[in-house]
Each structure stands twice: as structure tokens, then as C-alpha cells.
Scaffold this active site. Structure first.
Site, PDB file in Angstrom:
ATOM      1  N   ASP A   1       2.288  -1.620  -4.444  1.00 24.75           N
ATOM      2  CA  ASP A   1       0.884  -1.199  -4.324  1.00 24.75           C
ATOM      3  C   ASP A   1       0.090  -1.826  -5.457  1.00 24.75           C
ATOM      4  OD1 ASP A   1      -1.627   0.579  -4.305  1.00 24.75           O
ATOM      5  OD2 ASP A   1      -0.485   1.456  -2.665  1.00 24.75           O
TER       6      ASP A   1
ATOM      7  N   TYR B   1     -14.718  -0.770   9.067  1.00 25.27           N
ATOM      8  CA  TYR B   1     -13.283  -0.472   9.174  1.00 25.27           C
ATOM      9  C   TYR B   1     -12.786  -0.797  10.590  1.00 25.27           C
ATOM     10  CZ  TYR B   1      -9.091   2.586   9.110  1.00 25.27           C
ATOM     11  OH  TYR B   1      -7.816   3.105   9.199  1.00 25.27           O
TER      12      TYR B   1
ATOM     13  N   ASP C   1      -0.814  -7.027  -5.442  1.00 24.89           N
ATOM     14  CA  ASP C   1      -2.143  -7.102  -4.832  1.00 24.89           C
ATOM     15  C   ASP C   1      -2.031  -8.008  -3.602  1.00 24.89           C
ATOM     16  OD1 ASP C   1      -4.739  -7.526  -4.105  1.00 24.89           O
ATOM     17  OD2 ASP C   1      -5.448  -8.080  -6.100  1.00 24.89           O
TER      18      ASP C   1
ATOM     19  N   LYS D   1     -10.118  -3.527  12.084  1.00 25.46           N
ATOM     20  CA  LYS D   1      -8.948  -3.087  12.850  1.00 25.46           C
ATOM     21  C   LYS D   1      -8.835  -3.865  14.165  1.00 25.46           C
ATOM     22  CE  LYS D   1      -7.011  -0.385  10.004  1.00 25.46           C
ATOM     23  NZ  LYS D   1      -5.733  -0.797   9.428  1.00 25.46           N
TER      24      LYS D   1
ATOM     25  N   GLY E   1       0.829  -1.218   0.000  1.00 25.95           N
ATOM     26  CA  GLY E   1       0.000   0.000   0.000  1.00 25.95           C
ATOM     27  C   GLY E   1       0.856   1.257   0.000  1.00 25.95           C
TER      28      GLY E   1
ATOM     29  N   GLY F   1      -0.098   5.082  -0.885  1.00 25.68           N
ATOM     30  CA  GLY F   1      -1.067   5.818  -0.079  1.00 25.68           C
ATOM     31  C   GLY F   1      -0.454   6.942   0.732  1.00 25.68           C
ATOM     32  N   GLN F   2      -1.278   7.516   1.612  1.00 24.88           N
ATOM     33  CA  GLN F   2      -0.855   8.692   2.386  1.00 24.88           C
ATOM     34  C   GLN F   2       0.361   8.375   3.259  1.00 24.88           C
ATOM     35  OE1 GLN F   2      -3.511  10.131   5.448  1.00 24.88           O
ATOM     36  NE2 GLN F   2      -2.540  12.141   5.515  1.00 24.88           N
TER      37      GLN F   2
ATOM     38  N   ARG G   1      -2.115  -0.034  -7.086  1.00 27.08           N
ATOM     39  CA  ARG G   1      -2.203   1.014  -8.111  1.00 27.08           C
ATOM     40  C   ARG G   1      -0.808   1.560  -8.408  1.00 27.08           C
ATOM     41  NH1 ARG G   1      -3.680   6.563  -5.085  1.00 27.08           N
ATOM     42  NH2 ARG G   1      -3.363   5.859  -2.947  1.00 27.08           N
TER      43      ARG G   1
HETATM   44  P1  NAD Z   1      -4.399   5.079   1.846  1.00 22.54           P
HETATM   45  O1  NAD Z   1      -5.810   4.785   1.503  1.00 22.54           O
HETATM   46  O2  NAD Z   1      -3.857   6.421   1.545  1.00 22.54           O
HETATM   47  O3  NAD Z   1      -3.445   4.003   1.141  1.00 22.54           O
HETATM   48  C1  NAD Z   1      -3.735   2.627   1.155  1.00 22.54           C
HETATM   49  C2  NAD Z   1      -3.102   2.031  -0.090  1.00 22.54           C
HETATM   50  O4  NAD Z   1      -3.439   0.647  -0.124  1.00 22.54           O
HETATM   51  C3  NAD Z   1      -3.591   2.644  -1.396  1.00 22.54           C
HETATM   52  O5  NAD Z   1      -2.497   3.169  -2.138  1.00 22.54           O
HETATM   53  C4  NAD Z   1      -4.252   1.483  -2.143  1.00 22.54           C
HETATM   54  O6  NAD Z   1      -4.019   1.497  -3.544  1.00 22.54           O
HETATM   55  C5  NAD Z   1      -3.569   0.297  -1.492  1.00 22.54           C
HETATM   56  N1  NAD Z   1      -4.360  -0.927  -1.613  1.00 22.54           N
HETATM   57  C6  NAD Z   1      -5.696  -1.093  -1.471  1.00 22.54           C
HETATM   58  N2  NAD Z   1      -6.016  -2.380  -1.695  1.00 22.54           N
HETATM   59  C7  NAD Z   1      -4.867  -3.043  -1.962  1.00 22.54           C
HETATM   60  C8  NAD Z   1      -4.551  -4.382  -2.251  1.00 22.54           C
HETATM   61  N3  NAD Z   1      -5.509  -5.319  -2.360  1.00 22.54           N
HETATM   62  N4  NAD Z   1      -3.258  -4.714  -2.475  1.00 22.54           N
HETATM   63  C9  NAD Z   1      -2.283  -3.772  -2.398  1.00 22.54           C
HETATM   64  N5  NAD Z   1      -2.526  -2.472  -2.122  1.00 22.54           N
HETATM   65  C10 NAD Z   1      -3.806  -2.119  -1.916  1.00 22.54           C
HETATM   66  O7  NAD Z   1      -4.190   4.696   3.375  1.00 22.54           O
HETATM   67  P2  NAD Z   1      -3.095   5.257   4.407  1.00 22.54           P
HETATM   68  O8  NAD Z   1      -3.628   6.478   5.009  1.00 22.54           O
HETATM   69  O9  NAD Z   1      -1.765   5.268   3.799  1.00 22.54           O
HETATM   70  O10 NAD Z   1      -3.211   4.111   5.528  1.00 22.54           O
HETATM   71  C11 NAD Z   1      -2.324   3.015   5.601  1.00 22.54           C
HETATM   72  C12 NAD Z   1      -2.670   2.176   6.820  1.00 22.54           C
HETATM   73  O11 NAD Z   1      -2.673   3.014   7.990  1.00 22.54           O
HETATM   74  C13 NAD Z   1      -4.067   1.542   6.776  1.00 22.54           C
HETATM   75  O12 NAD Z   1      -4.024   0.290   7.422  1.00 22.54           O
HETATM   76  C14 NAD Z   1      -4.903   2.498   7.577  1.00 22.54           C
HETATM   77  O13 NAD Z   1      -6.013   1.840   8.130  1.00 22.54           O
HETATM   78  C15 NAD Z   1      -3.931   2.939   8.642  1.00 22.54           C
HETATM   79  N6  NAD Z   1      -4.288   4.234   9.251  1.00 22.54           N
HETATM   80  C16 NAD Z   1      -4.272   5.392   8.519  1.00 22.54           C
HETATM   81  C17 NAD Z   1      -4.645   6.596   9.122  1.00 22.54           C
HETATM   82  C18 NAD Z   1      -4.649   7.914   8.369  1.00 22.54           C
HETATM   83  O14 NAD Z   1      -5.105   8.926   8.906  1.00 22.54           O
HETATM   84  N7  NAD Z   1      -4.121   7.963   7.150  1.00 22.54           N
HETATM   85  C19 NAD Z   1      -5.028   6.594  10.467  1.00 22.54           C
HETATM   86  C20 NAD Z   1      -5.062   5.401  11.174  1.00 22.54           C
HETATM   87  C21 NAD Z   1      -4.667   4.219  10.553  1.00 22.54           C
END
Ligand code: NAD
Length: 319
Positions: A29, A136, A47, A140, A3, A6-7, A31
Site C-alpha cells: 500500500d 469514480y 505506490d 470504473k 491497496g 484498505g477496507q 500508506r
Molecule cells: P479503500 O479506500 O479502503 O482502500 C484503498 C487503498 O488504496 C487505501 O489503503 C489507499 O492507501 C490505497 N491507495 C490509494 N492510492 C494508492 C496508490 N497510488 N498506490 C498504492 N495504494 C494506493 O478502498 P476499498 O474499499 O478497499 O476498495 C478497494 C477496491 O474495491 C477499489 O477499487 C474500490 O473501487 C473497489 N470497491 C470497493 C467497494 C466498497 O464498498 N469498499 C465497493 C465497490 C468497489
């Protein structure tokens, strides 16, 4: 890193590459990955729902640690609960299994979403009632328990944090309930105004991304024998309301205007989450300490987003 587009991943990968060497960090990732992540080190499309592809990536790259970030976040997950259950649970099971077979450690992020309306909302303890009302949150809590199980049953070195809402100037959040705290900066700078989807007094925990990636890496580098909880440490850096964040932004962008158009789904989710976590276990067991408070984060966000040349995922150094 799964992933990684992502952020969190788009900030964690550069942090890890700077610390351990660019060629030692594989960004993956489902994507397309952002340009800097593909230019600076190994990367591949992966994936997490495909266990064979996951095993191939691990056997080719032979990581010591898998940072498993692939997931569907709170608001997006509510739109498709069964897909989010598959991505968040099956993806985690595949990662834990491959780590067990190939001898890697695993980092698994949990969230403030692992709590629910019956958890104490102020000074939410490390151990308390966890009956979340979102899909969600359900994934978790289950993920926290599954990680504990893999540690006690198989001795797998799996560790995790309950992240609060994360704020960063790089990649936009992927559809969570705390996204307003990132959107506000973009709109304040481009339009001088922002319409918030949460009520002005909705208080939640937050953290600036440089603290979040440092927390993940410090936890993974900590002495495992000192970790009583291992998985799902409460961590927080600041408590923010939309009203308070609007005032902080206005100190940098005079005339900034905040309006409200409450989204009932995301308000309901936010109202079921803690207002302030107790993160004393993380502080005591592995020395957790945030660097950024509301003022420092706001100043840094405004500066980072005003510098158009700032490469994605780069923040400079924490104060
Ligand atoms: P995000 O949505 O920005 O990124 C998640 C990434 O996972 C995306 O790039 C998506 O393409 C990828 N993804 C989705 N399905 C997939 C799959 N089947 N195989 C491979 N990749 C896949 O999320 P984030 O903010 O970077 O969060 C990452 C982790 O941190 C998550 O577990 C989230 O629950 C946790 N988290 C985030 C926050 C926040 O505020 N950003 C807060 C608490 C926990």
C-alpha cells in the site's frame, strides 16, 4: 495485493494467507499497513503510480495473481477528480502492463458505480447502458473496458467483479457513498444513535465482507474457459435502505435512534446507482452464491464489534 491497507485488502490478505500460506501473499500500500498484515507475512510500501517500483515488487515476489485494490472511492474521488483519474486509471494501466510482461493474472474490482442514471435501476442487467455521472464511475467503466481489451488483445487473464457497498467490522471504508452502513454499527454501539447522510428510503445493493473476499478468490480460481464475461460480473447479496438497516440494528440494540442529515453530494451519487443488480451471470458461470443476508450480517457485525479482542480483518467463518 495493492491497496492492502484498505477496507477490502485488510480482509482479503488474511483470507489469502490462510488459503495459500502467509509467505506467499505480499501486502502492499501507499500508506502504512495495519499491524496484523505486517506481522503475519511479506509486505512493502508501494505506490501504483510508480511503474518501476511495481515491476520490482512483481519481479521480487513473482505472484501468480495481482489483486489490484488501490483506488480512490466515490466521495473522495469527487473531491479531487484529476488525482482520482490518475490513481484509478494510470495505476490500473501500470498493473496490467506489469502483469502482461511478467505473466500474472489480475483481479480488478469494479463497482455498482459503473452504472448511471440512465441504467435500469431494478434488476440491473449484466450488460446494459453504462453512463455514470461520477468521476469514480467513469474510471470504473473505463477500467472494465481496459481489462476486457487486455484480455482480447494480449490474452491477459484479467477478471473482475462489480462489488456493491461492502460492510465489514475491520478497517473503515475509505470514503464511499455506502459508508453509512458501516458507520451505523460503530455509532449504535458507542452512542446508541446515528445520523445518516442518505435519505431513509435509499435502496442500494450490499454485501458482507466475508462473501466479498470469497467471491474474489472463487472468481480467480474458476475455470477460465467457462467465463463469458470475465470482467465486471454483477454480484450482490442483499438490498438495504437506511431505514431497514436501522430496524435490523434496533433488534440487537434496543432504543437505537436513527436521525437523518442528508448530504446532497452522496445522495445524488446514490440516486444514480442501481437499486438491485441482476447477478445471474455470476451465479451461472462460476457458481456465485452469497452466505450472508441482512439478518446474518447484522448479527455478525454487532457481535464482532462488541468483542474488542477481535483482531482486525478476522471474521470467523461464514454460516
Ligand atoms: P479503500 O479506500 O479502503 O482502500 C484503498 C487503498 O488504496 C487505501 O489503503 C489507499 O492507501 C490505497 N491507495 C490509494 N492510492 C494508492 C496508490 N497510488 N498506490 C498504492 N495504494 C494506493 O478502498 P476499498 O474499499 O478497499 O476498495 C478497494 C477496491 O474495491 C477499489 O477499487 C474500490 O473501487 C473497489 N470497491 C470497493 C467497494 C466498497 O464498498 N469498499 C465497493 C465497490 C468497489
Amino acid at each position: 495485493v495493492t491497496g492492502a491497507a484498505g477496507q477490502i485488502g485488510s480482509a482479503l490478505v488474511p483470507f489469502l494467507r490462510e488459503r495459500y500460506g502467509a509467505d506467499r501473499v505480499l501486502a502492499t500500500d501507499l500508506r502504512a499497513l495495519p499491524g496484523p498484515l505486517t506481522a503475519e507475512g511479506p509486505h512493502r510500501r508501494l505506490d501504483c503510480l510508480d511503474p518501476e517500483a511495481l515491476d520490482e515488487a512483481v519481479s521480487d515476489h513473482r505472484p501468480q495473481v495481482i489483486y489490484h485494490l488501490a483506488a480512490l472511492l466515490s466521495a473522495v474521488a469527487e473531491e479531487d477528480p484529476s488525482r482520482s483519474y490518475r490513481v484509478n486509471m494510470d495505476g490500473l494501466v501500470h498493473v496490467l502492463e506489469v502483469a502482461r510482461e511478467r505473466g500474472c493474472a489480475v483481479f480488478v474490482p469494479s463497482s455498482i458505480a459503473a452504472f448511471g442514471p440512465t441504467s435500469p435501476r431494478d434488476e440491473t442487467p449484466q450488460e446494459t447502458i453504462q453512463r455514470p455521472t461520477t468521476i469514480y464511475g467513469v474510471t470504473k467503466v473505463a477500467g472494465e473496458l481496459l481489462s476486457d481489451y487486455y484480455h482480447s488483445r494480449y490474452g491477459l487473464d484479467v477478471r473482475g467483479l462489480r462489488f456493491p457497498g461492502l460492510i465489514s467490522p475491520g478497517t473503515l471504508p475509505g470514503g464511499g457513498t455506502t459508508d453509512y452502513a458501516v458507520e451505523i454499527f460503530h455509532r449504535a454501539l458507542s452512542e446508541g444513535r446515528y445520523t445518516c447522510f442518505l435519505r431513509p428510503d435509499t435502496q442500494l445493493d450490499f454485501m458482507y465482507m466475508p462473501d466479498a473476499v470469497r467471491a474474489a478468490v472463487e472468481l480467480m480460481e474458476a475455470d477460465g474457459t467457462k467465463l463469458a464475461y470475465r470482467n465486471a460480473y454483477n454480484v450482490t447479496a442483499m438490498q438495504i435502505t437506511p431505514e431497514g438497516l436501522g430496524e435490523a440494528v434496533r433488534r440487537h440494540i434496543p432504543g437505537f435512534r436513527m436521525d437523518y442529515d442528508v448530504d446532497p453530494l452522496r445522495q445524488r451519487i446514490a440516486d444514480s446507482w442501481p437499486r438491485r443488480l441482476d447477478d445471474s451471470a455470476a451465479r451461472a458461470e462460476w457458481g456465485w452464491e452469497p452466505f450472508y443476508d441482512l439478518e446474518a450480517m447484522t448479527a455478525h457485525m454487532v457481535e464482532a464489534l462488541s468483542e474488542t479482542a477481535l483482531p482486525e480483518g478476522r471474521y470467523g467463518h461464514a454460516p
